[in-house]
Scaffold this active site. Structure first.
Site, PDB file in Angstrom:
ATOM      1  NE  ARG A 213      -2.577  -1.703   3.705  1.00 48.04           N
ATOM      2  CZ  ARG A 213      -3.096  -2.887   3.514  1.00 48.04           C
ATOM      3  NH1 ARG A 213      -3.603  -3.397   3.186  1.00 48.04           N
ATOM      4  NH2 ARG A 213      -2.574  -3.566   5.536  1.00 48.04           N
ATOM      5  CG  PHE A 229     -11.710  -6.657  -5.815  1.00 46.28           C
ATOM      6  CD1 PHE A 229     -12.658  -8.045  -5.903  1.00 46.28           C
ATOM      7  CD2 PHE A 229     -10.402  -6.832  -7.125  1.00 46.28           C
ATOM      8  CE1 PHE A 229     -13.030  -8.120  -7.421  1.00 46.28           C
ATOM      9  CE2 PHE A 229     -10.940  -7.638  -8.296  1.00 46.28           C
ATOM     10  CZ  PHE A 229     -12.291  -8.429  -8.076  1.00 46.28           C
ATOM     11  CG  ASP A 251     -15.326  -5.296  -1.728  1.00 49.02           C
ATOM     12  OD1 ASP A 251     -14.231  -5.257  -1.801  1.00 49.02           O
ATOM     13  OD2 ASP A 251     -16.686  -5.329  -1.248  1.00 49.02           O
ATOM     14  CG  ASP A 300      -6.147  -6.155  -2.090  1.00 50.92           C
ATOM     15  OD1 ASP A 300      -5.023  -7.229  -2.732  1.00 50.92           O
ATOM     16  OD2 ASP A 300      -5.817  -5.693  -0.896  1.00 50.92           O
ATOM     17  CB  CYS A 340      -3.862 -12.815  -1.717  1.00 51.17           C
ATOM     18  SG  CYS A 340      -5.563 -12.806  -1.760  1.00 51.17           S
TER      19      CYS A 340
END
Length: 399
Positions: A213, A229, A251, A300, A340
């Protein structure tokens, strides 16, 4: 003397290479009385001792190693040594105001995660054996932190992950000790957040992206930014703090968007950092159709795959969002994109992004490649500890 788990001939390669797991199909036999969650000694087919761990025959990961030393007693002194090592490591490598203090196998405490958000600890226990130690681990960790002048006001347990069912355990959440306000204020990279440790995703906040970030801040001054996201707005707010002209965070979770809007107000950014509740896969084509363009786009997403069997479909999802994002970025703008998922390997993720760029005739110039923050250390013998892949590219038109 512990009960003995005897491995088949030729098995135990993972343990011998530094790993900490024994799978059910590696075991020739178990000698002596044991109960699931109890401690056992692991020996190879030749009788060589490989260490002591806890056993659970309900799980494919049947033994998780606690120590390589078969004579080691697993007591308070041992647990405090592990926790002290973990805390001293964090003090050396990250800002510890909020950080992951224990990262399971990578801290040689398999199956447990402990996050620190300011003066609150959040515990996630994922294995039966370590579950028996969790309360004591928390007590010992509080003592260690107190020695450094850090008083922990409360502990919340978020052991509600589905993986606990594989261990034959129930999914649980609740206070360990006294109750407290579960909305916890923290500051990271100069950005203020309210972390909901009770109902937020995972343990309440994704600490692993802390320095990723921070890395996007330098790209965002006076820029138009799209954060996909966004969860509770973390990348969007880093862009806003850095002086972005306009930031849109997206989101699909209404709760996430509400938390993101609250976080924007905490930072005085509500005028130029806005959030919308939409499905990113539906929104990106709409923005393209409208002719929208952005200087910086951040992707993300949650893990699109949590198993090897669904990797191909996951790759399609990653390709789709990266392809769509590249079409929305101005010539010379920037794309920050990540995965991730442990099963989406570095090689596959890289290939997927490359194919997306070729499909839309964009040329990528890599700015940097990053992984998770150092409080989520990657243990080289434990592949599952390396899960976050994070790229920043400059996206250039073919001309």
């Amino acid at each position: 003397m512990y009960p003995i788990v005897e491995l088949k001939k030729g098995e135990g390669r993972l343990l011998k290479s530094g790993g900490m797991w024994v799978f059910d199909n590696e075991i020739a036999g178990i000698h002596g009385d044991f109960e699931n969650g109890g401690l056992v000694e692991v020996k190879d087919a030749g009788g060589y001792s490989m260490g002591v761990g806890f056993i659970n025959t309900n799980s494919k990961i049947t033994v998780r190693l606690m120590t390589r030393n078969a004579s080691q007693i697993i007591d308070d002194e041992f647990l405090k040594m592990r926790l002290t090592d973990a805390w001293n490591y964090r003090k050396s490598v990250v800002d510890t105001s909020s950080c992951r203090v224990v990262f399971g196998e990578a801290d040689f405490l398999p199956g447990i995660v402990i996050d620190k958000f300011s003066d609150v600890l959040v515990v996630e226990s994922l294995a039966l054996g370590i579950d028996k130690f969790k309360v004591r681990l928390v007590e010992l960790l509080k003592e260690i932190l107190e020695e450094d002048g850090i008083h922990i006001k409360g502990v919340y347990e978020r052991s509600d992950a589905k993986v606990r069912l594989n261990e034959g355990m129930e999914r649980i959440k609740g206070f360990i000790g006294e109750e407290f306000d579960t909305n916890v204020p923290i500051v990271e990279n100069g950005v203020k957040y309210m972390v909901d440790v009770k109902d937020g995703q995972k343990t309440g906040f994704f600490l692993d992206q802390k320095y990723n970030r921070l890395a996007i801040q330098k790209l965002c001054k006076d820029k138009r930014v799209l954060d996909c996201f966004t969860h509770t707005g973390s990348f969007a707010l880093n862009a806003g703090i850095a002086g972005a002209m306009e930031v849109i965070g997206v989101d699909a979770s209404e709760l996430g968007v509400k938390q993101a809007e609250l976080n924007a107000k905490l930072n005085g950014l509500e005028n130029n950092v806005k959030f919308i509740c939409r499905d990113v896969f539906e929104l990106l084509p709409e923005l393209e159709e409208k002719g929208e363009k952005f200087d910086v786009i951040i992707l993300d997403p949650p893990a699109f795959t949590k198993s090897r069997s669904s990797v191909k479909n996951a790759a399609k999802g990653y390709k789709e969002i990266n392809l769509r994002a590249m079409k929305l970025i101005k010539d010379g703008g920037f794309l920050a994109t990540c995965s991730c998922s442990h099963f989406m390997t570095y090689e596959l993720f890289t290939e997927t992004i490359n194919n997306a760029a070729k499909n839309v005739h964009k040329r990528l110039r890599q700015v940097e490649y990053r992984t998770q923050a150092a409080d989520h250390p990657i243990l080289w013998a434990a592949d599952e500890s390396y899960y976050l892949k994070f790229y920043i590219f400059q996206v250039c038109d073919e001309k």
